[in-house]
Scaffold this active site. Structure first.
Site, PDB file in Angstrom:
ATOM      1  N   ASN A  47       0.840  -1.209   0.000  1.00 58.70           N
ATOM      2  CA  ASN A  47       0.000   0.000   0.000  1.00 58.70           C
ATOM      3  C   ASN A  47       0.871   1.253   0.000  1.00 58.70           C
ATOM      4  O   ASN A  47       0.558   2.245   0.660  1.00 58.70           O
ATOM      5  CB  ASN A  47      -0.943   0.007   1.216  1.00 58.70           C
ATOM      6  CG  ASN A  47      -2.059   1.011   1.047  1.00 58.70           C
ATOM      7  OD1 ASN A  47      -2.570   1.203  -0.068  1.00 58.70           O
ATOM      8  ND2 ASN A  47      -2.438   1.678   2.114  1.00 58.70           N
ATOM      9  N   SER A  48       1.976   1.184  -0.734  1.00 54.97           N
ATOM     10  CA  SER A  48       2.873   2.350  -0.780  1.00 54.97           C
ATOM     11  C   SER A  48       3.753   2.234  -2.022  1.00 54.97           C
ATOM     12  O   SER A  48       3.676   1.251  -2.762  1.00 54.97           O
ATOM     13  CB  SER A  48       3.721   2.429   0.484  1.00 54.97           C
ATOM     14  OG  SER A  48       4.358   1.204   0.733  1.00 54.97           O
ATOM     15  N   SER A  99      -5.228   2.256  17.589  1.00 58.98           N
ATOM     16  CA  SER A  99      -6.219   3.201  17.064  1.00 58.98           C
ATOM     17  C   SER A  99      -7.286   3.490  18.108  1.00 58.98           C
ATOM     18  O   SER A  99      -7.609   2.626  18.938  1.00 58.98           O
ATOM     19  CB  SER A  99      -6.868   2.567  15.829  1.00 58.98           C
ATOM     20  OG  SER A  99      -8.050   3.240  15.502  1.00 58.98           O
ATOM     21  N   TYR A 119     -10.814  -4.961  11.059  1.00 58.53           N
ATOM     22  CA  TYR A 119      -9.611  -4.116  11.144  1.00 58.53           C
ATOM     23  C   TYR A 119      -9.422  -3.629  12.577  1.00 58.53           C
ATOM     24  O   TYR A 119      -8.355  -3.779  13.181  1.00 58.53           O
ATOM     25  CB  TYR A 119      -9.709  -2.913  10.183  1.00 58.53           C
ATOM     26  CG  TYR A 119      -8.734  -1.825  10.556  1.00 58.53           C
ATOM     27  CD1 TYR A 119      -7.370  -2.000  10.341  1.00 58.53           C
ATOM     28  CD2 TYR A 119      -9.154  -0.652  11.185  1.00 58.53           C
ATOM     29  CE1 TYR A 119      -6.452  -1.026  10.731  1.00 58.53           C
ATOM     30  CE2 TYR A 119      -8.253   0.320  11.573  1.00 58.53           C
ATOM     31  CZ  TYR A 119      -6.908   0.138  11.347  1.00 58.53           C
ATOM     32  OH  TYR A 119      -6.009   1.084  11.747  1.00 58.53           O
ATOM     33  N   LYS A 130      -6.512  -4.425  16.074  1.00 56.01           N
ATOM     34  CA  LYS A 130      -5.813  -3.508  16.999  1.00 56.01           C
ATOM     35  C   LYS A 130      -6.067  -3.921  18.455  1.00 56.01           C
ATOM     36  O   LYS A 130      -5.153  -3.948  19.278  1.00 56.01           O
ATOM     37  CB  LYS A 130      -6.269  -2.061  16.773  1.00 56.01           C
ATOM     38  CG  LYS A 130      -5.974  -1.531  15.380  1.00 56.01           C
ATOM     39  CD  LYS A 130      -4.494  -1.526  15.086  1.00 56.01           C
ATOM     40  CE  LYS A 130      -4.175  -1.043  13.688  1.00 56.01           C
ATOM     41  NZ  LYS A 130      -2.791  -1.314  13.294  1.00 56.01           N
ATOM     42  N   PHE A 170      -5.844   8.978  16.986  1.00 53.36           N
ATOM     43  CA  PHE A 170      -7.196   9.433  16.670  1.00 53.36           C
ATOM     44  C   PHE A 170      -7.268   9.575  15.131  1.00 53.36           C
ATOM     45  O   PHE A 170      -7.069   8.588  14.450  1.00 53.36           O
ATOM     46  CB  PHE A 170      -7.566  10.646  17.532  1.00 53.36           C
ATOM     47  CG  PHE A 170      -8.002  10.156  18.900  1.00 53.36           C
ATOM     48  CD1 PHE A 170      -7.097   9.510  19.752  1.00 53.36           C
ATOM     49  CD2 PHE A 170      -9.320  10.204  19.315  1.00 53.36           C
ATOM     50  CE1 PHE A 170      -7.500   8.941  20.960  1.00 53.36           C
ATOM     51  CE2 PHE A 170      -9.735   9.651  20.530  1.00 53.36           C
ATOM     52  CZ  PHE A 170      -8.821   9.022  21.343  1.00 53.36           C
ATOM     53  N   ASN A 171      -7.489  10.744  14.546  1.00 48.77           N
ATOM     54  CA  ASN A 171      -7.649  10.783  13.082  1.00 48.77           C
ATOM     55  C   ASN A 171      -6.478  11.506  12.407  1.00 48.77           C
ATOM     56  O   ASN A 171      -6.520  12.737  12.253  1.00 48.77           O
ATOM     57  CB  ASN A 171      -8.969  11.458  12.719  1.00 48.77           C
ATOM     58  CG  ASN A 171     -10.158  10.555  12.983  1.00 48.77           C
ATOM     59  OD1 ASN A 171     -10.403  10.166  14.119  1.00 48.77           O
ATOM     60  ND2 ASN A 171     -10.894  10.204  11.958  1.00 48.77           N
ATOM     61  N   ASN A 196     -11.335   7.725   3.764  1.00 44.44           N
ATOM     62  CA  ASN A 196     -11.246   8.721   4.834  1.00 44.44           C
ATOM     63  C   ASN A 196     -11.644  10.106   4.356  1.00 44.44           C
ATOM     64  O   ASN A 196     -11.553  10.432   3.173  1.00 44.44           O
ATOM     65  CB  ASN A 196      -9.828   8.748   5.406  1.00 44.44           C
ATOM     66  CG  ASN A 196      -9.464   7.437   6.068  1.00 44.44           C
ATOM     67  OD1 ASN A 196      -8.582   6.731   5.601  1.00 44.44           O
ATOM     68  ND2 ASN A 196     -10.156   7.089   7.124  1.00 44.44           N
ATOM     69  N   LEU A 197     -12.054  10.913   5.327  1.00 42.76           N
ATOM     70  CA  LEU A 197     -12.627  12.222   5.003  1.00 42.76           C
ATOM     71  C   LEU A 197     -11.655  13.147   4.258  1.00 42.76           C
ATOM     72  O   LEU A 197     -12.001  13.685   3.204  1.00 42.76           O
ATOM     73  CB  LEU A 197     -13.097  12.889   6.304  1.00 42.76           C
ATOM     74  CG  LEU A 197     -13.733  14.259   6.133  1.00 42.76           C
ATOM     75  CD1 LEU A 197     -15.010  14.177   5.312  1.00 42.76           C
ATOM     76  CD2 LEU A 197     -14.024  14.894   7.503  1.00 42.76           C
ATOM     77  N   GLY A 208     -21.304   1.585  11.419  1.00 47.31           N
ATOM     78  CA  GLY A 208     -20.144   1.456  12.306  1.00 47.31           C
ATOM     79  C   GLY A 208     -19.623   2.784  12.810  1.00 47.31           C
ATOM     80  O   GLY A 208     -18.780   2.803  13.719  1.00 47.31           O
TER      81      GLY A 208
END
Ligand code: NAD
Ligand code: UDP
Length: 341
Positions: free
Chosen positions: A37-38, A127, A152, A156, A181-182, A202-203, A300
């Site tokens: 993923n990179s 997380s 996921y 954690k 957090f985010n 993600n936002l 969720g």
């Protein structure tokens, strides 16, 4: 002699920013990443920003023997920071086996290999999702941990339980679990940031891609929460501040300052912003109107999450320095730079 740190997943979003902070603080860095993923170009970006190219081993940490070989080659490392994991919540709901397999095999192979080499310090990327829907806010580290909604998130929660057992069984082994957090934002240079694969979940990447014309509109998931404008509240934290917390945590472990063999810290700013507040700040800072539409809640999602920062401040000596405006302006700068790739 520089102290060597092994960073798994160091080509990823948070890992790469942490590598920069480690290099800046005179550590030698070895990245272990399978690039699932990179992008290998991240090494060029790190070198451009710091003037130093980290050592890189392309390796899938699900492979026990290759993981052991990499750790044996770098047995002089003093600590491991373990970022490598899959992280897409919705994908984990659709394919739990893939998530449990990758996140646990990687974790266990890493732990086994470092124990074998006598590397006794381990930092884990956890997380805020482990708090589920918290009964009280702000969230302290004492808040009850709940079964997360997604596989996921559950990786954690279970990983932290695994760490509890491992520190009990191995005298001298110390670990810090950091509950993010985010994380949003990008390096201030504009040369490094998040590279979401495909359609972002993600936002912030969704906002910047919508403003850049890559996505048609942003969907705002729910405006019927019990919050000031009805949209959900999150504690957004700048990735560079987050990276800095890892350097502080590494030093705490190396200098044997921890009070317990496994310590847990929340990493947030302590400030909560609604989705609409983030959109309004984005429009103000970039002077670009954002095409968005309110839709139903996302399965969720919880109404509000924000951290108590007291413990990280007192014990890690860490505080955030960058606010929501910096998070938005750097994310946007990065998105604009990506056009020239
Ligand atoms: P990312 O996907 O950008 O980085 C993860 C890196 O790990 C990638 O470079 C990927 O190629 C690598 N990787 C994955 N599986 C691997 C394997 N089997 N072997 C070797 N390398 C592997 O993710 P990120 O946003 O930088 O997140 C880093 C860590 O922080 C993850 O553990 C994630 O779960 C956790 N986290 C992230 C967030 C967030 O919002 N980004 C929030 C809380 C926790
Ligand atoms: N969100 C949204 N639209 C999107 C992505 C996210 O309205 O396209 C909302 C989401 O419902 C949550 C907040 O933005 O309230 C942050 O979501 P994100 O997925 O970035 O992080 P999470 O808190 O779910 O880990």
């Amino acid at each position: 002699m520089k102290q060597k740190i092994i960073v798994t997943g160091g080509c990823g979003y948070i890992g790469s920013h942490t590598v920069i902070e480690l290099i800046t603080h005179q550590f030698e860095v070895v990245i272990l990443d399978d690039l699932s993923n990179s992008n290998i170009k991240t090494l060029d970006r790190i070198e451009k920003i710091t003037g130093v190219r980290p050592i890189f081993e392309e390796i899938d940490l699900k492979d026990t023997e290759k993981t052991k070989a990499a750790f044996s080659k770098h047995a002089d490392a003093v600590a491991v920071i373990h970022f490598a994991a899959y992280k897409a919540v919705a994908e984990s709901v659709q394919n739990p086996v893939m998530y449990y397999k990758n996140n646990f095999f990687s974790l266990l192979n890493t732990l086994e290999a470092q124990l074998q080499e006598g590397i006794h310090n381990f930092i884990f990327s956890s997380s805020a999702t482990v708090y589920g829907n918290p009964k009280t806010l702000p969230i302290t580290e004492e808040n009850e941990v709940q079964r997360p909604f997604s596989p996921y998130g559950n990786t954690k929660k279970i990983a932290e339980e695994i760490l509890e057992d491992i520190v009990k069984a191995n005298t001298g082994f110390s670990s810090i679990s950091l509950r993010y957090f985010n994380p949003i934002g990008a390096h201030t240079s504009g040369d490094l940031g998040e590279l979401p694969n495909g359609i972002p979940n993600n936002l912030m990447p969704y906002i910047t891609q919508t403003a850049a014309g890559i996505r048609k509109e942003l969907q705002v998931f729910g405006d019927d929460y019990d919050t000031k404008d009805g949209t959900a509240i999150r504690d957004y934290i700048h990735v560079v501040d987050l990276a800095d917390a890892h350097v502080k945590a590494v030093k705490r472990l190396i200098h044997k300052e921890q009070e317990q063999a496994l310590e847990i810290f929340n990493l947030g700013t302590g400030n909560g912003y609604t989705v609409l507040e983030v959109i309004q700040s984005f429009e103000k800072i970039t002077e670009k109107p954002l095409n968005y539409r309110i839709v139903g809640r996302r399965a969720g999602d919880v109404p509000a999450l924000y951290a108590s920062t007291k413990m990280a401040k007192e014990k890690l000596g860490w505080e955030t320095t960058l606010g929501i405006d910096d998070m938005i302006s750097t994310s946007w700068k990065w998105e604009e730079n990506l056009k020239n790739e």
